[in-house]
Design an enzyme around this catalytic site. Sequence first.
Site, PDB file in Angstrom:
ATOM      1  N   GLY A   1      -0.088 -10.426  12.730  1.00 19.96           N
ATOM      2  CA  GLY A   1      -0.548 -11.826  13.255  1.00 19.96           C
ATOM      3  C   GLY A   1      -2.049 -11.786  13.591  1.00 19.96           C
ATOM      4  O   GLY A   1      -2.538 -12.784  14.153  1.00 19.96           O
TER       5      GLY A   1
ATOM      6  N   SER B   1      -1.459  -3.928  10.321  1.00 20.75           N
ATOM      7  CA  SER B   1      -0.974  -4.915   9.386  1.00 20.75           C
ATOM      8  C   SER B   1       0.122  -5.898   9.643  1.00 20.75           C
ATOM      9  O   SER B   1       1.224  -5.506  10.198  1.00 20.75           O
ATOM     10  CB  SER B   1      -0.730  -4.310   7.956  1.00 20.75           C
TER      11      SER B   1
ATOM     12  N   ARG C   1       0.899  -1.193  -0.025  1.00 21.65           N
ATOM     13  CA  ARG C   1      -0.022  -0.137  -0.200  1.00 21.65           C
ATOM     14  C   ARG C   1       1.180   1.203   0.126  1.00 21.65           C
ATOM     15  O   ARG C   1       1.953   1.316   0.515  1.00 21.65           O
ATOM     16  CB  ARG C   1      -0.784  -0.145   1.081  1.00 21.65           C
TER      17      ARG C   1
ATOM     18  N   ARG D   1       2.357  -4.393  17.865  1.00 21.64           N
ATOM     19  CA  ARG D   1       3.641  -4.941  18.116  1.00 21.64           C
ATOM     20  C   ARG D   1       4.525  -4.072  18.890  1.00 21.64           C
ATOM     21  O   ARG D   1       4.897  -3.071  18.440  1.00 21.64           O
ATOM     22  CB  ARG D   1       4.243  -5.136  16.800  1.00 21.64           C
TER      23      ARG D   1
ATOM     24  N   ASN E   1       6.226  -8.477   1.637  1.00 25.75           N
ATOM     25  CA  ASN E   1       4.756  -8.323   1.602  1.00 25.75           C
ATOM     26  C   ASN E   1       4.211  -9.429   0.432  1.00 25.75           C
ATOM     27  O   ASN E   1       3.107  -8.956   0.099  1.00 25.75           O
ATOM     28  CB  ASN E   1       4.494  -7.024   1.619  1.00 25.75           C
ATOM     29  N   SER E   2       4.695 -10.514   0.153  1.00 27.35           N
ATOM     30  CA  SER E   2       3.902 -11.213  -0.617  1.00 27.35           C
ATOM     31  C   SER E   2       2.962 -11.902  -0.054  1.00 27.35           C
ATOM     32  O   SER E   2       2.894 -12.131   1.139  1.00 27.35           O
ATOM     33  CB  SER E   2       5.027 -12.399  -1.102  1.00 27.35           C
TER      34      SER E   2
END
Length: 608
Positions: free
Chosen positions: A255, A252, A73, A405, A372-373
């Site tokens: 988890g 994002s 993004r 996180r 980010n695949s």
Amino acid sequence: MATPLEKWVEEQAKLCKPEKIYWCDGSEEEAHRLIEVGMKEEKIGDTPIFQELNQKAWPNAYFHRSHPTDVARTEHLTFVCHPDKETAGPNNNWMHPDEAKEKMRKLSEGCMKGRTMYVLPYMMGHPDSPYSKACVQLTDVAYVAVSMRIMTRMAKKVIEKIGNRDDFVKGLHSVGDFDPNKRFIMHFPDEHLVWSIGSGYGGNALLGKKCFSLRIASYLGLQEGWLAEHMVILGIEDPKGNVTYVTAAMPSACGKTNLAMLESALPGYKVWTLGDDIAWFNVGPDGRLWAINPEIGLFGVAPGTSTKTNPNMLKALKGTKFYPTLFTNTALNTDTNEPWWEGLDGEVPRNLIDWQGKSWQNGQDTKAAHPNSRFTVSIYNSPTLSKEFDNPKGVPISAIILGGRRTQLIPLVTEAFNWQHGVFLGARTGSETTAAAIHQVGVLRRDPMAMLPFCGYNMGDYFRHWLNIGSRLKDPPKIYSVNWFRVDDDGKFIWPGFGENIRVLKWIVDRVHNKVDAKNTPLGYIPYLKDLNLQGISISKNTLEKLFEINPAQWQPELADIEKFFGQFGNNMPKEVWEQYKMLKNSLDNGTTDESFDSLRYTDRGGA
Ligand code: OXD
Ligand code: MN
């Protein structure tokens, strides 16, 4: 007589000048044809947009390689175009709608030349749900058309549903020439319109997802009295077969998907999946908070997905219920024609090409799969799919979990004193950034309710809206903060995470059903260690205490950062949230003990 929808399509075609227009019906047969088109005709550079993968090992799976600059993004190119800047708030990039449209019109002039314009009619939410919305997206790439079939309820019937109305949700998308300098994702909330050019990446191009179901829908929710949230929805079944429904917000790549499909490490407990990314909340006729997932697909981060972290996702990825499944920007095992990513089970294959198609050796200092695949797979393939998934009413929510996180400071789990305190807890949430958006990775950013990149209006007003929703609820869900990522003095994660997170969920369920008491601290209620089921894992008492440690001195820079963050919203920030802030600051400054803090706390949602 042309319908408003037909007229709208015609107008966009006049501007974008596609070679042809194709109206999708959402059928499986059509998806097969679009995959064929993507393997034979449509290309990015010289590469066909789809490549068939090993169908024995990965049934119905196809590989897509994006343009190399188009992998995440692009928040800096994403704008929310309200007529005035204040409505967009400091949390959004803003452009006046007239200026944004002028810019987009210029960029879109002839942008589909030589290509097909696909018309995608789809529902966000079950067609029989009073909460669902009818939408149409136009796009010029079969990858997006096929992805939208996986992610949304795409069907010809939606066209009938729209009929002669013109208030359907509109999305105009073109990959343009993939030039990052000509890439924009523009939102026009007053017109229920998203206009996106220059990117084929999920979050920028599947306009039903982040663009509509979060940015525009959050603003619709403000006007209509509901909430659109960046949350998973899950049911937690206890050994007696009772299911408690909860939702969870996490930024994002923290988890969230693993949580939504969690394989319980505690015997007798089971998690049922209803959604992994977006929840729409409504106050039901019974005064409870009800949630639906407007999507039907999972668009998840591949790296790190394994039988240890998310065995149910691997089963979904190999499932056959729904055609097709897509892998984007993973590495490829050229011996077996299978997708591969860092963290997948087993040995690193000998012959790999990386996500850009270059040969890759184990030990090389770049990643084989892009961090980010992604995979795009139907939720109907999930072995943990809740039987309530297609219930148009959704499910009643008993707890809302807010996570981030954080390697320091934030305890494993904390329960808010009440709804208002919960809103503060969500508002002050921070998280260390990941690769899901283009920015520096590992930096702390405040991300209230994980909505910072997705709230389509001023976040000060958003907190106010949360407070208002709370006051309409008869029995508001309890609100929790969780943090799976705290590290010890050696920088190692203390909490084992993944399937073991059920232990935290069990405590939450026990609290919801008033089965256990909790310890009062300046941050909220935390578990008495005796109430956390830790059978079968070995964490020393000392280390465990570290998971819940609250060190007032360490909190000083955090408080200053929260104050600065809240300060940006000026008069839009509700005074109730500031009051909670002051209460936290006082209690930390005074080094309040468990007992003395009792006098400060709200007691209405107190003990067991
Ligand atoms: C996503 C995201 O893709 O949050 O879900 O970035
Ligand atoms: Mn997300």
